[in-house]
Design an enzyme around this catalytic site. Sequence first.
Site, PDB file in Angstrom:
ATOM      1  N   GLU A   1       9.677  -0.620  12.522  1.00  0.00           N
ATOM      2  CA  GLU A   1       8.632  -0.120  11.618  1.00  0.00           C
ATOM      3  C   GLU A   1       7.723  -1.291  11.258  1.00  0.00           C
ATOM      4  O   GLU A   1       8.181  -2.342  10.798  1.00  0.00           O
ATOM      5  CB  GLU A   1       9.274   0.471  10.356  1.00  0.00           C
ATOM      6  CG  GLU A   1       8.231   0.943   9.372  1.00  0.00           C
ATOM      7  CD  GLU A   1       8.699   2.138   8.539  1.00  0.00           C
ATOM      8  OE1 GLU A   1       9.798   2.636   8.786  1.00  0.00           O
ATOM      9  OE2 GLU A   1       7.927   2.553   7.658  1.00  0.00           O
ATOM     10  N   ARG A   2       6.422  -1.080  11.514  1.00  0.00           N
ATOM     11  CA  ARG A   2       5.419  -2.132  11.272  1.00  0.00           C
ATOM     12  C   ARG A   2       5.708  -3.376  12.112  1.00  0.00           C
ATOM     13  O   ARG A   2       5.453  -4.510  11.680  1.00  0.00           O
ATOM     14  CB  ARG A   2       5.329  -2.511   9.792  1.00  0.00           C
ATOM     15  CG  ARG A   2       5.263  -1.331   8.840  1.00  0.00           C
ATOM     16  CD  ARG A   2       4.107  -0.417   9.114  1.00  0.00           C
ATOM     17  NE  ARG A   2       4.083   0.718   8.187  1.00  0.00           N
ATOM     18  CZ  ARG A   2       3.243   1.742   8.311  1.00  0.00           C
ATOM     19  NH1 ARG A   2       2.402   1.811   9.334  1.00  0.00           N
ATOM     20  NH2 ARG A   2       3.250   2.719   7.437  1.00  0.00           N
TER      21      ARG A   2
ATOM     22  N   ASN B   1      14.341   1.489   5.479  1.00  0.00           N
ATOM     23  CA  ASN B   1      14.435   2.951   5.615  1.00  0.00           C
ATOM     24  C   ASN B   1      15.704   3.176   6.420  1.00  0.00           C
ATOM     25  O   ASN B   1      15.688   3.463   7.605  1.00  0.00           O
ATOM     26  CB  ASN B   1      13.207   3.505   6.338  1.00  0.00           C
ATOM     27  CG  ASN B   1      11.976   3.410   5.460  1.00  0.00           C
ATOM     28  OD1 ASN B   1      12.066   3.423   4.227  1.00  0.00           O
ATOM     29  ND2 ASN B   1      10.819   3.302   6.080  1.00  0.00           N
TER      30      ASN B   1
ATOM     31  N   LYS C   1      16.604   0.351  -0.498  1.00  0.00           N
ATOM     32  CA  LYS C   1      15.356   1.011  -0.898  1.00  0.00           C
ATOM     33  C   LYS C   1      15.768   2.380  -1.411  1.00  0.00           C
ATOM     34  O   LYS C   1      16.229   3.227  -0.633  1.00  0.00           O
ATOM     35  CB  LYS C   1      14.440   1.130   0.314  1.00  0.00           C
ATOM     36  CG  LYS C   1      13.193   1.970   0.110  1.00  0.00           C
ATOM     37  CD  LYS C   1      12.306   1.925   1.360  1.00  0.00           C
ATOM     38  CE  LYS C   1      11.085   2.813   1.233  1.00  0.00           C
ATOM     39  NZ  LYS C   1      10.200   2.706   2.417  1.00  0.00           N
TER      40      LYS C   1
ATOM     41  N   GLU D   1       9.542   6.491  -1.378  1.00  0.00           N
ATOM     42  CA  GLU D   1       9.049   7.051  -0.111  1.00  0.00           C
ATOM     43  C   GLU D   1      10.087   7.960   0.548  1.00  0.00           C
ATOM     44  O   GLU D   1      10.363   7.859   1.738  1.00  0.00           O
ATOM     45  CB  GLU D   1       8.607   5.922   0.825  1.00  0.00           C
ATOM     46  CG  GLU D   1       7.496   5.084   0.214  1.00  0.00           C
ATOM     47  CD  GLU D   1       6.876   4.076   1.167  1.00  0.00           C
ATOM     48  OE1 GLU D   1       7.579   3.597   2.060  1.00  0.00           O
ATOM     49  OE2 GLU D   1       5.680   3.779   0.991  1.00  0.00           O
TER      50      GLU D   1
ATOM     51  N   ARG E   1      -0.726   3.988  -9.410  1.00  0.00           N
ATOM     52  CA  ARG E   1       0.426   3.553  -8.611  1.00  0.00           C
ATOM     53  C   ARG E   1       0.879   2.143  -8.947  1.00  0.00           C
ATOM     54  O   ARG E   1       2.070   1.855  -8.970  1.00  0.00           O
ATOM     55  CB  ARG E   1       0.059   3.655  -7.117  1.00  0.00           C
ATOM     56  CG  ARG E   1       1.091   3.056  -6.212  1.00  0.00           C
ATOM     57  CD  ARG E   1       0.834   3.408  -4.761  1.00  0.00           C
ATOM     58  NE  ARG E   1       1.602   2.518  -3.892  1.00  0.00           N
ATOM     59  CZ  ARG E   1       1.610   2.590  -2.580  1.00  0.00           C
ATOM     60  NH1 ARG E   1       0.904   3.514  -1.958  1.00  0.00           N
ATOM     61  NH2 ARG E   1       2.317   1.735  -1.857  1.00  0.00           N
TER      62      ARG E   1
ATOM     63  N   ASP F   1       0.964  -2.943  -2.196  1.00  0.00           N
ATOM     64  CA  ASP F   1       1.737  -2.911  -0.953  1.00  0.00           C
ATOM     65  C   ASP F   1       1.153  -3.879   0.078  1.00  0.00           C
ATOM     66  O   ASP F   1       0.493  -3.446   1.021  1.00  0.00           O
ATOM     67  CB  ASP F   1       1.750  -1.486  -0.385  1.00  0.00           C
ATOM     68  CG  ASP F   1       2.685  -1.358   0.809  1.00  0.00           C
ATOM     69  OD1 ASP F   1       3.509  -2.250   1.006  1.00  0.00           O
ATOM     70  OD2 ASP F   1       2.574  -0.360   1.537  1.00  0.00           O
TER      71      ASP F   1
ATOM     72  N   GLU G   1       9.565 -10.623  -2.243  1.00  0.00           N
ATOM     73  CA  GLU G   1       9.483 -10.077  -0.881  1.00  0.00           C
ATOM     74  C   GLU G   1       8.067 -10.290  -0.365  1.00  0.00           C
ATOM     75  O   GLU G   1       7.100  -9.770  -0.930  1.00  0.00           O
ATOM     76  CB  GLU G   1       9.842  -8.589  -0.885  1.00  0.00           C
ATOM     77  CG  GLU G   1       9.799  -7.963   0.506  1.00  0.00           C
ATOM     78  CD  GLU G   1      10.208  -6.483   0.521  1.00  0.00           C
ATOM     79  OE1 GLU G   1      11.264  -6.136  -0.033  1.00  0.00           O
ATOM     80  OE2 GLU G   1       9.442  -5.680   1.095  1.00  0.00           O
TER      81      GLU G   1
ATOM     82  N   GLU H   1       1.121  -6.021   8.543  1.00  0.00           N
ATOM     83  CA  GLU H   1       0.883  -4.581   8.486  1.00  0.00           C
ATOM     84  C   GLU H   1      -0.567  -4.241   8.129  1.00  0.00           C
ATOM     85  O   GLU H   1      -1.192  -3.420   8.789  1.00  0.00           O
ATOM     86  CB  GLU H   1       1.841  -3.947   7.467  1.00  0.00           C
ATOM     87  CG  GLU H   1       1.601  -2.470   7.258  1.00  0.00           C
ATOM     88  CD  GLU H   1       2.573  -1.841   6.264  1.00  0.00           C
ATOM     89  OE1 GLU H   1       3.532  -2.523   5.840  1.00  0.00           O
ATOM     90  OE2 GLU H   1       2.369  -0.672   5.925  1.00  0.00           O
TER      91      GLU H   1
ATOM     92  N   TRP I   1      -1.957   7.449  -1.192  1.00  0.00           N
ATOM     93  CA  TRP I   1      -2.048   6.934   0.178  1.00  0.00           C
ATOM     94  C   TRP I   1      -3.489   7.052   0.685  1.00  0.00           C
ATOM     95  O   TRP I   1      -3.759   6.822   1.851  1.00  0.00           O
ATOM     96  CB  TRP I   1      -1.102   7.712   1.114  1.00  0.00           C
ATOM     97  CG  TRP I   1       0.355   7.432   0.888  1.00  0.00           C
ATOM     98  CD1 TRP I   1       0.887   6.453   0.105  1.00  0.00           C
ATOM     99  CD2 TRP I   1       1.475   8.142   1.445  1.00  0.00           C
ATOM    100  NE1 TRP I   1       2.268   6.502   0.134  1.00  0.00           N
ATOM    101  CE2 TRP I   1       2.660   7.543   0.952  1.00  0.00           C
ATOM    102  CE3 TRP I   1       1.613   9.234   2.318  1.00  0.00           C
ATOM    103  CZ2 TRP I   1       3.940   7.984   1.292  1.00  0.00           C
ATOM    104  CZ3 TRP I   1       2.883   9.678   2.661  1.00  0.00           C
ATOM    105  CH2 TRP I   1       4.040   9.053   2.151  1.00  0.00           C
TER     106      TRP I   1
END
Length: 689
Positions: free
Chosen positions: A190-191, A229, A306, A310, A355, A384, A406, A412, A561
Amino acid sequence: MAISSSCLRVFVAAVVAMALTLNVRAETGYDLWLRYVPLDDTPERDAYRRSATAIVVESRSPTAEAIVFELQRGLRGLLGVDAARVGRPSSDGGVIVGTPSSSPLVAALGWTDALARAGRDGYVIRSANVAGHAVTVIASAGETGALYGSFHFLRLIQTRVPLARLDIVERPRLDRRLLNHWDNLDGTIERGYAGGSLWWPDRVDRRLVDYARANASIGINGSVINSVNANPQSLTEPLLEKAAAIARIFRPYGIRVYLAANFAAPKMLGSLSTDDPLDSAVARWWREKVDDIYSLIPDFGGFVVKANSEGQPGPQDYGRTHADGANVLADALAPHAGIVMWRAFVYDEKVDPDRVKRAYMEFVPLDGRFRENVFAQVKNGPLDFQPREPFHPLFGAMPKTPLMAELQITQEYLGQSNHLVYLAPMWKEFLDADTYAKGTGSTVTKVIDGTLESKTRTGIAGVANTGRDTNWTGHDFGQANWYAFGRLAWNPDLSARAIADEWITMTWSGAPELRATIRSMMLDSREAFVHYTMPLGLHHLIGGDHYAPMPENTDPRRADWSATYYHHADASGIGYDRTRRGSGAVEQYRSPLRELWSNPGTTPDALLLWFHHLPWDYGMKSGRTLWDELVQSYRRGADEAKALETHWATLHGKVDEERYQAVLARLHRQTEDAAAWRDKCVRYFQARR
Ligand code: GCV
């Protein structure tokens, strides 16, 4: 045959250019900054050779073998010498490496104070006299520290630092220096923009040794090997066996394996009827699972989680808090000295309309309610991984909880593996930011290195940009971000420039002009990217793939988003009002930041539209209107991207052709993409105002 003088000049120039091109060896980028290319035949090289005549490593542990292997490889490559491993120095120029407990020679030096200062991961490198011979000693209280010191010693040669009268004491500022791999069990990432996973689904090969060498060379000491994830299958027996095989490869290099855990694993794997963290059967399930993991991986590091983010499961599914969720895992890990890194990347729409406020609102009340072995893992900014964000207001707001920062190494939102964006300046901006938590000087670095609140648990995580591409990172300059992350995790006070210089010298060449050209490209690149993608603090103007400009994006799944949710561009103006009149997010920062950032006149231009909604004709400090300033930034960014390509072109023939062409092709794409950002955004906003 007569030949005119101008023809002759052209001919000679062509031959010289060809010779220069042929002089540089073909390279794939696989060797990263550990290329160990021969130094030129100079008196300097002779001096190095006299300082590396033999290697004395008394221990026979796997880490000691790795030290010998690395030193011999490095010295052979750099100096063309075969430094034999010997039991004792018998002439000048020996390199002695070890710990007091595994090396009587090191123990006899009595460097107790310096070794204590350096700690088990740190090291001392000193010129000394042993058995009547001038030697270099690389000593540490721990074997991994000795390995790190050996890489440092090689780096001194790679970057042409003289070896006379060395007296170096290094200690890492942060204890846990981790890569987070967002690798899925099917081998996709992912990414990830540099090919598939290095280990999933079915590889445990020689390449992992080179991965471990590269990480150890910059002090990284842990890898989370699956995506946050998290597929619950990662906790099943066959995959834990696989994780154990990976851990065996990493272990000599001081790298621990960690796993991302899925909070719903008890139900999904253990057929329990609940994942409620306060249920005793759930707690037992986690304890037994963790015991199984440690029987396979005795030095297992712990879990990153996590949860309730999401779509991932979490304790809130049972009316419990993030602390309840983290603590059930922490209790299972505590007997083995494992840790939990509980991510604060949460943005439940029910918490607040804005957000960027949500994580703070959910986590601050939990300060003091986490077990000792829990870190809250917090992204550098509250949204993000945008090209520029103010620091996350949680830094400095949870004094009782260790915070693991982090960062995202994979780009990304920063051009992925197509754009050259050196991230160290962005990370420095974050690390050096003053939170004012305990008055002036309460920097993010002091929050995470524990000095602000006298914390003993410290750490930092970087979302990795590695994959199976031969050069590991897709873009050859992506390697610089991996390198810079490791160096800053070791010492957040290093400058972006100093790190760039090291990396360039080791990865490309130490030639001063070449280094100056590449350095200025690198140091300018982040700001250039900001200019063409998020001028004046505008953010998230990007499409769903997080690559291309899409200011018109209204995502039907979630408002937050969408690009329009963030820029609010209409006839009245543009930007997100986060002052007290707006969402109030600025109140999550301490004085004087909240006052400064509440007023557009005292908000830095770079964050203006992050905090304010302003009319198009708002007067900027430059004297221009806001609209003109925006357009100017887009134009400037596109020009700066083009300049990267132009500067790189001046290096043709001075670096190997393969990497030269690969970088050139990507820089060309960057030029085109930057122009596309400029054109699309200017056109879009022009129509809205
Ligand atoms: C791993 C962003 C990314 C997701 C990522 C998430 C996270 O939303 O787009 O791909 O998921 O951050 O950090 O958990």
